[in-house]
Motif scaffolding. Structure first.
Motif, PDB file in Angstrom:
ATOM      1  N   ARG A  62       0.270  -5.805 -16.775  1.00 58.82           N
ATOM      2  CA  ARG A  62       0.756  -5.899 -15.398  1.00 58.82           C
ATOM      3  C   ARG A  62       0.402  -7.247 -14.771  1.00 58.82           C
ATOM      4  N   MET A  64       1.702  -0.293  -5.849  1.00 59.95           N
ATOM      5  CA  MET A  64       3.159  -0.291  -5.850  1.00 59.95           C
ATOM      6  C   MET A  64       3.702  -1.153  -6.991  1.00 59.95           C
ATOM      7  N   LEU A  65       4.329  -0.498  -7.955  1.00 59.10           N
ATOM      8  CA  LEU A  65       5.037  -1.221  -9.011  1.00 59.10           C
ATOM      9  C   LEU A  65       6.464  -1.429  -8.535  1.00 59.10           C
ATOM     10  N   VAL A  66       7.014  -2.613  -8.751  1.00 58.18           N
ATOM     11  CA  VAL A  66       8.389  -2.862  -8.305  1.00 58.18           C
ATOM     12  C   VAL A  66       9.259  -3.232  -9.497  1.00 58.18           C
ATOM     13  N   PRO A 103      -7.900  -4.775  -4.445  1.00 61.52           N
ATOM     14  CA  PRO A 103      -7.301  -3.597  -5.093  1.00 61.52           C
ATOM     15  C   PRO A 103      -6.603  -3.944  -6.417  1.00 61.52           C
ATOM     16  N   ASP A 122       4.777  -5.401 -16.260  1.00 60.97           N
ATOM     17  CA  ASP A 122       5.127  -4.715 -15.026  1.00 60.97           C
ATOM     18  C   ASP A 122       4.635  -5.522 -13.836  1.00 60.97           C
ATOM     19  N   MET A 123       5.317  -5.372 -12.707  1.00 59.94           N
ATOM     20  CA  MET A 123       5.002  -6.162 -11.517  1.00 59.94           C
ATOM     21  C   MET A 123       4.431  -5.271 -10.423  1.00 59.94           C
ATOM     22  N   LEU A 124       3.145  -5.483 -10.116  1.00 62.47           N
ATOM     23  CA  LEU A 124       2.528  -4.816  -8.971  1.00 62.47           C
ATOM     24  C   LEU A 124       2.720  -5.721  -7.764  1.00 62.47           C
ATOM     25  N   LYS A 140      -6.552  -4.393 -12.557  1.00 61.40           N
ATOM     26  CA  LYS A 140      -5.283  -3.676 -12.701  1.00 61.40           C
ATOM     27  C   LYS A 140      -4.196  -4.603 -13.205  1.00 61.40           C
TER      28      LYS A 140
END
Lengths: 329, 329
Positions: free
Chosen positions: A58, B89-91, A108, A88-90, A112
């Motif tokens: 991510r 929040m994954l986008v 946060p 993946d893009m947070l 992650k």
């Protein structure tokens, strides 16, 4: 991890080092740990297998405000690059000083994500220091922060290009419009564009006093508010350099509402390359936001692939449309 | 899901309904399906085990296009609600049919999120069926998809409000502008607004033939292209209902470029409540996007807390500004 350690007869710390490819573990131990981990990851958890791969898969993108066009364009350009690399893009929004401070206190995104992409995020000195605790690569898009790898335009050059365009047209009283939402923090683009406005005017022997610098709180009518203040000056400007295209749109709409013709009575130039600028015919310095977003994401992918990366400077280009012209007299 | 269906002796659709707690499955069947699912999830797949483990702490938001204002506004409204619930929040951006199909084939968000928020995402029948494999709650924002919980405006009512506003002003030849980027898929908002345009005109005994419905490929100049086509008709419209405010902006700019006065020669109304509409004085039907995003995120948080949720309908409101007026003659 505890199971792997037990079966391999080593400490959890050794397992962690072996799986993360950190020095200090002998090759035979490293191999044994990895074999056992591989075997276990079959039956245990996707998380363990993520650990053994050495990454979360991510990338965290941190932006100050999702609603503004600039950030959507950045995210939209980053998304396909990250997706193609199976990342993946947070997304984290840290609107205003309070949210930003909270984000950097709580981090946060920590642990992650393999990398954090700061997108035009103003930061105070203390906040910048917190970034070292992120435990991930940090890349900056649309500006610079300390010595982190970054993609940006040369904002000094962008600002100079805009102001020189107005001077070349013959304007001698040139104001600047900006928003002060970076208060308590430094945002390189803001500092440099403002500096460019000031020095370009002074180098030309013109007035760049504070009364010509309208700083408004962020909002859809910020450009209108700022222009209203500038037009109330004893000697109002004949041209305005707006920090962003959205400020320019709002200023132009206000000028027309109060009966000024743009560009006949007032010239306005923005910065961005906002797609509606094409629609509305607004003169701008295009900072190629989509290129910046794409290149910043590519920089992240390169870093995660173990490569070394160089900062990227995207050239800003003047796009003359219908909102700038020589002054009336 | 196929295994559970086979063992329970029911269809996959029934398994899906039973597991998602949707009505239409008897209590005994529901219990049997759940028992079998629980049993299987223990031994078979890591994906099922992720389900039984409960949560990832993440919500995936899927949008067709990040650059458009609408999606930034949605994300910007969702972000603080999810953050307050300690959810990341994954986008995912799925631009165009090909990307969307790929997303639904590969389901990159699968097992990575506790809920998936589909935001104004047009889907084909086959694509909708794939959503059952997501292994997560599905919530829809800004429209409806099958029977998933959703937050939306009543798009039929929104469309009728816009067209009636034009009829009330005295217009009798009213065109519609839309983009055809949902081709090969159904997007409820698009279908309903177009239907509203057609039926409102027909109910008033007016022409709603296809030549008055300009469908353009998506792009910043789509409104201009569509309007150019409409103005070339033997009998051009005196008023235009644009699917979105951005289409309206582009159409209005084009009208003025070709020498038409707005609203004197041509009235234009959009849908959205885009902040620049306030700046530019564009008449619109505000669909309160920020409210929709916030409420959809609250719906997700409620679902994840184990609550039952009800669909939310956000009222659309007419905002009359400077781009609509009675026809010239």
């Amino acid at each position: 991890m505890a199971d792997v350690a037990r079966l391999a007869g080593v400490s959890i710390a050794t397992v962690s080092r072996a799986l993360r490819d950190v020095p200090g573990v002998s090759q035979p131990t490293r191999d044994r740990v990895r074999d056992i981990a591989r075997e276990l990851s079959y039956v245990i958890s996707p998380e363990a297998s993520a650990l053994s791969r050495g990454h979360t898969g991510r990338v965290a993108v941190v932006v100050p405000r999702l609603e503004a066009w600039f950030y959507g364009a950045m995210l939209g350009a980053m998304a396909p690059v990250l997706r193609a690399a199976d990342l993946d893009m947070l997304v984290y929004e840290t609107e205003g000083e309070q949210e930003r401070t909270r984000f950097l206190r709580e981090l946060p995104a920590r642990r992650k994500a393999d990398a954090v992409l700061l997108t035009a995020l103003p930061l105070s000195q203390t906040e910048v220091a917190r970034l070292d605790l992120m435990g991930a690569h940090v890349v900056v898009a649309g500006g610079t922060v300390r010595d982190f790898p970054h993609v940006a335009v040369d904002d000094l050059a962008a600002g100079r290009t805009a102001v020189r365009h107005l001077l070349d047209l013959g304007h001698r009283r040139v104001a600047m419009l900006r928003t002060n939402d970076t208060d308590g923090a430094v945002w390189s683009a803001d500092v440099q564009r403002t500096e460019a406005w000031r020095t370009t005017l002074r180098d030309a022997g013109l007035d760049a006093s504070d009364e010509l610098l309208a700083s408004e709180s962020y909002g859809v009518d910020a450009g209108a508010r700022g222009l209203a203040r500038l037009l109330a000056l004893p000697e109002p400007p004949t041209a305005v350099f707006a920090y962003s295209d959205e400020l320019a749109f709002s200023a132009i709409a206000h000028a027309r509402r109060v009966g000024l013709r743009v560009p006949e009575d007032l010239s306005v130039i923005g910065v961005d390359g906002h797609p509606l600028g094409e629609t509305l015919g607004t003169t701008t310095v295009d900072q190629h936001v989509t290129d910046q977003g794409r290149l910043a994401a590519e920089l992240v992918v390169g870093l995660l692939a173990g490569g070394t990366v160089a900062d990227v400077e995207v050239p800003a280009t003047l796009v003359v449309r219908d909102t700038t012209a020589p002054p009336a007299h």
